[in-house]
Design a protein around this motif. Structure first.
Motif, PDB file in Angstrom:
ATOM      1  N   CYS A   1       0.710  -0.852   0.056  1.00  0.00           N
ATOM      2  CA  CYS A   1       0.042   0.030   0.097  1.00  0.00           C
ATOM      3  C   CYS A   1       0.808   1.047  -0.127  1.00  0.00           C
ATOM      4  O   CYS A   1       0.144   2.313  -0.237  1.00  0.00           O
ATOM      5  CB  CYS A   1      -0.976   0.112   1.263  1.00  0.00           C
ATOM      6  N   ILE A   2       2.157   1.258   0.228  1.00  0.00           N
ATOM      7  CA  ILE A   2       3.171   2.156   0.246  1.00  0.00           C
ATOM      8  C   ILE A   2       3.011   2.813  -1.173  1.00  0.00           C
ATOM      9  O   ILE A   2       3.492   2.026  -2.068  1.00  0.00           O
ATOM     10  CB  ILE A   2       4.279   2.143   0.829  1.00  0.00           C
ATOM     11  N   PRO A   3       2.667   4.106  -1.471  1.00  0.00           N
ATOM     12  CA  PRO A   3       2.804   4.763  -2.720  1.00  0.00           C
ATOM     13  C   PRO A   3       4.093   4.468  -3.420  1.00  0.00           C
ATOM     14  O   PRO A   3       5.213   4.479  -2.805  1.00  0.00           O
ATOM     15  CB  PRO A   3       2.273   5.890  -2.784  1.00  0.00           C
ATOM     16  N   LYS A   4       4.449   4.830  -4.731  1.00  0.00           N
ATOM     17  CA  LYS A   4       5.410   5.018  -5.291  1.00  0.00           C
ATOM     18  C   LYS A   4       6.202   5.973  -4.634  1.00  0.00           C
ATOM     19  O   LYS A   4       5.822   7.276  -4.659  1.00  0.00           O
ATOM     20  CB  LYS A   4       5.131   5.445  -6.804  1.00  0.00           C
ATOM     21  N   LEU A   5       7.590   5.993  -4.090  1.00  0.00           N
ATOM     22  CA  LEU A   5       8.026   7.009  -3.210  1.00  0.00           C
ATOM     23  C   LEU A   5       9.186   7.814  -3.847  1.00  0.00           C
ATOM     24  O   LEU A   5      10.159   7.500  -4.373  1.00  0.00           O
ATOM     25  CB  LEU A   5       8.898   6.224  -2.229  1.00  0.00           C
TER      26      LEU A   5
END
Length: 396
Positions: A162-166
Motif C-alpha cells: 500500500c506504500i505508494p511510489k516513493l
C-alpha cells in the motif's frame, strides 16, 4: 432507502459482531447477468458511474417498488445486465463503526456477500477498484461459488504494497493529503492522486480537464462531506492488514472463473509491479491489461476499461479455457521464487540481486524520511498551539 442490514444474512458469530451495520446500495438496469461493484478507500458507490453507464446502459437507479425498472435503458435498448454498487462501511450513507478492528477486507467482503444475499443474487461478476479490489479478492476466496468472474482494477496485495511510489513528488502529495481540511484542498490533492498529469493537462474546449474536474470534485465533496476520521482510519486499517494467503489464491484458481487485472501505468498510489505480481500468482486464471492512466483509470480510460469488462463477462459465459483467456507467458517448471531468485549464480543474477537490494534500501529511506517529515510537521503544529504562561516573580 435501499439499505442492507448485514447481520440479517450472517451466521450467529458474524451477526453479533455486525449488529446494526447497514450498507447503502443502488441497483441499475435489469437482466440475468449480475455485476457487483466494490469501490475503494474513501469512495462512494457513484464513483462507478462510468462503468454503471457502460454495463447497465443507464445511471438512473432502480426504485424500491420496481427493482429492475422497465428493462430498457435510456436509449431504449434491451438491457441484459443488472449492476449493484454500494458504499463500503465507513463511507457515504453506510454505517461507520468506531473501532478500527471492525474494518478488515475479510469483514468487508462479508458485507458484500450480505448485499448479494439481500438482493437474492446467487452469483455475480465481482469487480473491485483499489481497496475494493482487495475486498473482491477476499470475497472470491471466501465464496468462490458465488463468483462468475473477477475484475481487479488498480489493485495491490495490501500491507507494505500500500506504500505508494516513493519519490519527492509523491511524498509532497501525501503531505498535502494529510493536511487537507477543506473541500477545495481535498479536491486539489485528489486530482493529483487519481489521474495522470497528461490527462489533467488536456484541454476540453477552453478549459483543461484539471479545471473542469476540480469544480466537480469540490461540488461533490461539499455535498457528501469529507470522510469521517473513524471511517478513514478504519478503511486504512483494512488496506494495511490485507493479505492473500497461498490457500486463498489456490481456491480462486481452483474455482475456474476468469480473472481480469486492469492497471494504469502512471498510478502513483498502487504500483503496477504489485498488480503484475498478483496476476502471476493467479495464473492461468488471470489476464493483465495495462492502460495509459493513473489510479482512477476507470474514469481516465473509460471505453477501454468497459470494453475489457464486457469481454470478461462474455468469456465467463463461453467455453473458453483459462489458458486461452490468460495473456501471461506459460510458466516454466524451473526454479522460480516470488522475491529474489538464486537459481543461477552467474554475474547477471548477482547484479540483479544487488540492484534489488539497492532499490529496497532506497524505498525504505524515502519512506523513513517521509514519515520523519510528517512527524516533524505534527510536532511543530503542536508546539505552535501551546500558549506561554506568565509566571510572576514570588521573590520581592
Amino acid at each position: 432507502m435501499p439499505f442492507c442490514n448485514v447481520s440479517t444474512y450472517q451466521n450467529d458469530v458474524d451477526a453479533a459482531n455486525n449488529n446494526g451495520i447497514q450498507i447503502f446500495y443502488r441497483t441499475y438496469g435489469c437482466g440475468p447477468v449480475k455485476v457487483l461493484l466494490i469501490i475503494g478507500l474513501a469512495g462512494t458507490h457513484d464513483s462507478w458511474v462510468p462503468q454503471i453507464k457502460g454495463l447497465a446502459g443507464t445511471v438512473t437507479p432502480n426504485d424500491d417498488e420496481s427493482p429492475c425498472g422497465d428493462q430498457s435503458n435510456e436509449s431504449g435498448a434491451t438491457i441484459g445486465v443488472e449492476v449493484c454498487a454500494f458504499d463500503n462501511r465507513g463511507m457515504g450513507r453506510s454505517s461507520v463503526p468506531a473501532k478500527k478492528s471492525e474494518y478488515t477486507t475479510n469483514i468487508m467482503a462479508k458485507d458484500a456477500i450480505a448485499v448479494m444475499d439481500h438482493l437474492g443474487w446467487g452469483k455475480a461478476h465481482v469487480f473491485g477498484h483499489s481497496m475494493g479490489a482487495m475486498i473482491a479478492c477476499k470475497l472470491a476466496a471466501l465464496a468462490p461459488d458465488r463468483v462468475s468472474s473477477l475484475a481487479l482494477l488498480n489493485v495491490t496485495g495490501g500491507g507494505y504494497e500500500c506504500i505508494p511510489k516513493l519519490d519527492c513528488q509523491t511524498l509532497a502529495i501525501a503531505i498535502r493529503f494529510l493536511r487537507a481540511k477543506t473541500p477545495e484542498q481535498r479536491a486539489a490533492v485528489d486530482l493529483d492522486t487519481h489521474y495522470s498529469k497528461e490527462y489533467l493537462e488536456e484541454y476540453v474546449g477552453l478549459k483543461t480537464r484539471r479545471t473542469i474536474l476540480y469544480e466537480e470534485y469540490v461540488k461533490n465533496i461539499s455535498a457528501t462531506g469529507l470522510q469521517s476520521s473513524h471511517g478513514f482510519e478504519g478503511q486504512k486499517n483494512a488496506c494495511w492488514t490485507h493479505k492473500m494467503s497461498r490457500e486463498e489464491l489456490d481456491s480462486i484458481r481452483a474455482a475456474g472463473f476468469p480473472v481480469l487485472v486492469i492497471h494504469g501505468r502512471h498510478d502513483i498510489i498502487a504500483q503496477l509491479s504489485h498488480a503484475k505480481r498478483l496476476t502471476e500468482k493467479l495464473y492461468p486464471s488471470a489476464r493483465m491489461v495495462e492502460l495509459q492512466g493513473g489510479h482512477l483509470v476507470s474514469h481516465e480510460r473509460t471505453k477501454e476499461v468497459n470494453d475489457s469488462l464486457l469481454e470478461l463477462i462474455k468469456a465467463s459465459e463461453s467455453a473458453i479455457t483459462l489458458y486461452d483467456w490468460t495473456n501471461l507467458p506459460k510458466k516454466s517448471t524451473g526454479c522460480k521464487a516470488t522475491g529474489i531468485s538464486f537459481c543461477r549464480a552467474d554475474e547477471r543474477s548477482c547484479f540483479s540481486f544487488m540492484v534489488d537490494i539497492v532499490k529496497k534500501l532506497r524505498t525504505f529511506l524515502l519512506y523513513f524520511f517521509g514519515l520523519f517529515d510528517l512527524a516533524f510537521e505534527h510536532v511543530r503544529g503542536a508546539l505552535r498551539s501551546i500558549k506561554p504562561v506568565r509566571v510572576d516573580s514570588v521573590i520581592r
